[in-house]
Design a protein around this motif. Structure first.
Motif, mmCIF file in Angstrom:
data_model
loop_
_atom_site.group_PDB
_atom_site.id
_atom_site.type_symbol
_atom_site.label_atom_id
_atom_site.label_comp_id
_atom_site.label_asym_id
_atom_site.label_seq_id
_atom_site.Cartn_x
_atom_site.Cartn_y
_atom_site.Cartn_z
ATOM 1 N N GLU A 128 20.136 135.926 -18.590
ATOM 2 C CA GLU A 128 20.230 136.483 -19.930
ATOM 3 C C GLU A 128 18.987 136.059 -20.706
ATOM 4 O OE1 GLU A 128 22.224 138.572 -21.147
ATOM 5 O OE2 GLU A 128 24.060 138.523 -19.935
ATOM 6 N N PRO A 129 18.406 136.939 -21.514
ATOM 7 C CA PRO A 129 17.125 136.629 -22.147
ATOM 8 C C PRO A 129 17.156 135.430 -23.076
ATOM 9 C CG PRO A 129 18.081 138.631 -23.077
ATOM 10 C CD PRO A 129 18.879 138.296 -21.856
ATOM 11 N N GLY A 130 18.325 135.102 -23.653
ATOM 12 C CA GLY A 130 18.391 133.994 -24.591
ATOM 13 C C GLY A 130 18.801 132.669 -23.985
ATOM 14 N N ASN A 131 19.096 132.636 -22.676
ATOM 15 C CA ASN A 131 19.529 131.391 -22.047
ATOM 16 C C ASN A 131 18.428 130.335 -22.098
ATOM 17 O OD1 ASN A 131 22.000 132.498 -21.391
ATOM 18 N ND2 ASN A 131 21.533 132.788 -19.227
ATOM 19 N N VAL A 132 18.801 129.089 -22.373
ATOM 20 C CA VAL A 132 17.809 128.020 -22.411
ATOM 21 C C VAL A 132 17.193 127.782 -21.034
ATOM 22 C CG1 VAL A 132 18.816 126.848 -24.390
ATOM 23 C CG2 VAL A 132 19.604 126.257 -22.102
ATOM 24 N N ASN A 133 17.975 128.072 -19.975
ATOM 25 C CA ASN A 133 17.499 127.837 -18.615
ATOM 26 C C ASN A 133 17.517 129.116 -17.779
ATOM 27 O OD1 ASN A 133 20.254 127.970 -18.741
ATOM 28 N ND2 ASN A 133 20.641 126.102 -17.597
ATOM 29 N N PRO A 165 16.064 142.433 -30.246
ATOM 30 C CA PRO A 165 16.177 141.293 -31.166
ATOM 31 C C PRO A 165 17.151 140.259 -30.597
ATOM 32 C CG PRO A 165 16.805 143.385 -32.221
ATOM 33 C CD PRO A 165 16.776 143.618 -30.762
ATOM 34 N N LEU A 166 16.982 139.013 -30.997
ATOM 35 C CA LEU A 166 17.914 137.930 -30.692
ATOM 36 C C LEU A 166 18.092 137.084 -31.953
ATOM 37 C CD1 LEU A 166 16.641 136.597 -27.227
ATOM 38 C CD2 LEU A 166 18.768 137.855 -27.628
ATOM 39 N N ARG A 183 22.616 137.908 -26.825
ATOM 40 C CA ARG A 183 22.375 138.149 -28.247
ATOM 41 C C ARG A 183 21.753 136.951 -28.951
ATOM 42 N NH1 ARG A 183 22.776 142.203 -26.379
ATOM 43 N NH2 ARG A 183 24.285 143.876 -26.665
ATOM 44 N N PHE A 184 21.814 135.753 -28.320
ATOM 45 C CA PHE A 184 21.389 134.537 -28.997
ATOM 46 C C PHE A 184 20.311 133.829 -28.192
ATOM 47 C CE2 PHE A 184 26.029 135.017 -29.884
ATOM 48 C CZ PHE A 184 25.850 135.610 -31.132
ATOM 49 N N HIS A 185 19.298 133.325 -28.884
ATOM 50 C CA HIS A 185 18.168 132.681 -28.239
ATOM 51 C C HIS A 185 18.309 131.165 -28.319
ATOM 52 C CE1 HIS A 185 13.930 131.199 -27.998
ATOM 53 N NE2 HIS A 185 13.888 132.092 -27.028
ATOM 54 N N HIS A 186 18.475 130.533 -27.145
ATOM 55 C CA HIS A 186 18.561 129.078 -27.045
ATOM 56 C C HIS A 186 19.617 128.510 -27.995
ATOM 57 C CE1 HIS A 186 14.244 128.711 -25.185
ATOM 58 N NE2 HIS A 186 15.024 129.577 -24.539
ATOM 59 N N ALA A 187 20.747 129.196 -28.082
ATOM 60 C CA ALA A 187 21.851 128.744 -28.937
ATOM 61 C C ALA A 187 22.704 127.761 -28.148
ATOM 62 C CB ALA A 187 22.691 129.937 -29.389
ATOM 63 N N VAL A 188 22.692 126.503 -28.533
ATOM 64 C CA VAL A 188 23.431 125.477 -27.806
ATOM 65 C C VAL A 188 24.387 124.751 -28.741
ATOM 66 C CG1 VAL A 188 21.674 125.131 -26.031
ATOM 67 C CG2 VAL A 188 21.553 123.812 -28.147
ATOM 68 N N THR A 189 25.511 124.348 -28.167
ATOM 69 C CA THR A 189 26.544 123.642 -28.918
ATOM 70 C C THR A 189 26.984 122.425 -28.112
ATOM 71 O OG1 THR A 189 27.354 125.709 -29.897
ATOM 72 C CG2 THR A 189 28.848 123.820 -29.957
#
Length: 482
Positions: A133-138, A342-343, A423-429
């Motif tokens: 996925e384009p927004g995955n951190v890895n 967009p992300l 949909r989210f870029h490097h969104a981590v929780t």
């Protein structure tokens, strides 16, 4: 406190606790099947990451192929499909009266998230996918068998067919174990929902490149690894009602915490509240709180000055909350090999769940929480849900400091997990499960409710009762019991 027993769930009418997933709690059976163990899986996953080329580059909005800002200032796709970045005006009295405007993702279509189950040597295995996925951190994470928007599986993108989608649409080739519409992140989406499905089949299923069969125990172990099992997998896994472990199994468990958690899966051990009361409290919060939402042109949000648009992003000058950016993507093994979009790039979040053994039964402390884009005012959320770096004076949640100061021996789960990378870029929780000590009052603060795992499973058979952050924590807790 004395727990209620017996027919606690019957008062809720159609909501019930008994599912069709037979044999999920038989720990005595050896885990046969096509995957020998976690080590073999990790080697396979590493090979998947090396075998395909991916590239995600941040680009200015003017370089987004097929996207443009329309007359209202909304960022839209030329097809009229996919999604749009629009404006949202909100007024609520949750915690304190306030009103604001913000960018928001508008995606009216309902996506499909499906996991296929098949038994090998009598042991249920789940078909999971190594998906970019384009927004995955890895870049690569473990996704459901099918993870597709309506635009994907109806061919709006004119790309390759979505594998295994036939098990979840039309005349299905198996037994449906779970099927419900569940919400996504209410702060970034307006009324967004996906169909979450689990289907068990007896067919001979061809194993395609990029897919792997895993047991629930293996997935439970993988959920302890940061940023490996993606958000879409976690939400579907949370909806899979694994049934009640047999009394004989529960009684043989030596660890008191794990025994209390297994008891939490069975109504016969009782609960602080009946399911009727759990629902009543959520209904009361929905009736008591105000949430007024009005979609407005993104131009109107920008005109107020709190959000600003540049060539490369839409953000607040103070850096709070999130930024909207553009990316160009190349991915060898996706339905389409190259695209741009967009992300939303948010600040890091925290989701914390307090659990407590009450008369030997584990209970989860949930909060009826209002979010900007929630469909029905509020949903049950974790005990704590926030972005810690942006909690100013008077904004820190009541239980945040207590969560973060918990001694190590009371932390039952602690891992960083990614939000949805499409949909989210490097969104981590950071996700925390903390067992409350004896000093933690069993009487809930206003707006909170103690809920057992079997009650959470009953709620998850239906739509819009638990938010996506709560579902992640429930999946991590439940699969950690296998």
């Amino acid at each position: 406190m004395t727990l209620a027993h017996g027919t606690a769930t019957q008062a809720a009418g159609e909501l019930h606790d008994h599912g069709p997933a037979d044999g999920f709690w038989d720990f005595a059976r050896p885990a046969g099947g096509p995957v020998a163990g976690i080590a073999e899986f990790r080697h396979w996953f590493a090979r998947q990451a090396r075998a395909h080329r991916y590239a995600v580059d941040r680009v200015p909005f003017s370089a987004l192929s097929g996207w443009h800002f329309d007359a209202d200032g909304d960022l839209v796709h030329e097809s009229g499909g996919f999604f749009a970045i629009s404006g949202l005006r909100v007024r609520t009295d949750f915690r304190r009266p306030r009103a604001w405007a913000q960018p928001v993702i508008v995606q009216p279509e309902i996506g499909l998230l499906g996991i296929l189950v098949k038994r090998f040597d009598g042991v249920p295995h789940l078909l999971m996918q190594a998906k970019m996925e384009p927004g995955n951190v890895n870049t690569l994470q473990l996704s459901p068998t099918v993870q597709a928007t309506r635009s994907n599986y109806t061919g709006v993108h004119r790309g390759r067919r979505v594998p295994y989608v036939e098990y979840f649409m039309g005349p299905r080739r198996g037994t449906v174990l779970a099927d419900s519409l569940q919400s996504e992140q209410g702060w970034w989406f307006l009324h967004k929902r996906n169909r979450n499905m689990v289907v068990e089949t007896r067919d001979e299923v061809p194993l395609l490149d990029g897919f792997s069969w895993l047991t629930l125990a293996q997935l439970g172990e993988l959920l302890t690894t940061d940023n490996l099992v993606n958000m879409d997998s976690r939400t579907v896994l949370s909806t899979l009602a694994c049934g009640e472990p047999a009394p004989g199994l529960v009684d043989t468990v030596a660890d008191p915490y794990r025994r209390a958690a297994l008891r939490s899966l069975a109504p016969r051990y009782g609960s602080v509240h009946s399911l009727h009361e759990v629902l009543r409290r959520l209904t009361d919060s929905r009736a008591r709180h105000e949430l007024v939402q009005r979609r407005v042109p993104l131009r109107d949000v920008l005109d107020e000055g709190l959000w600003r648009r540049t060539e490369t992003g839409i953000a607040r000058p103070d850096g709070r909350h999130f930024e909207v950016i553009g990316v160009d993507v190349r991915a060898e093994r996706r339905e389409v090999g190259r695209w741009s979009q967009p992300l939303v790039a948010p600040v890091a979040g925290l989701s914390g769940l307090f659990v407590k053994r009450i008369d030997g039964v584990l209970h989860l402390l949930l909060e009826a929480r209002v979010e900007a884009g929630t469909l029905n005012v509020c949903e049950y959320a974790p005990s704590v849900q926030c972005s810690p770096s942006h909690q100013g004076a008077g904004e820190r949640p009541e239980l945040l400091d207590r969560l973060l100061s918990a001694p190590r021996e009371r932390i039952r789960y602690d891992a960083v997990q990614s939000e949805e990378g499409g949909r989210f870029h490097h969104a981590v929780t950071r996700n925390l499960i903390v067992e409350a000590d004896d000093a933690f009052a069993a009487v809930e603060p206003e707006g909170y409710c103690w809920v057992t795992l079997h009650q959470a499973q009953a709620l998850l058979r239906h739509s819009n009762y638990l938010n996506v952050q709560a579902r992640t924590l429930i999946a991590c807790l439940q699969l950690g019991l296998f």
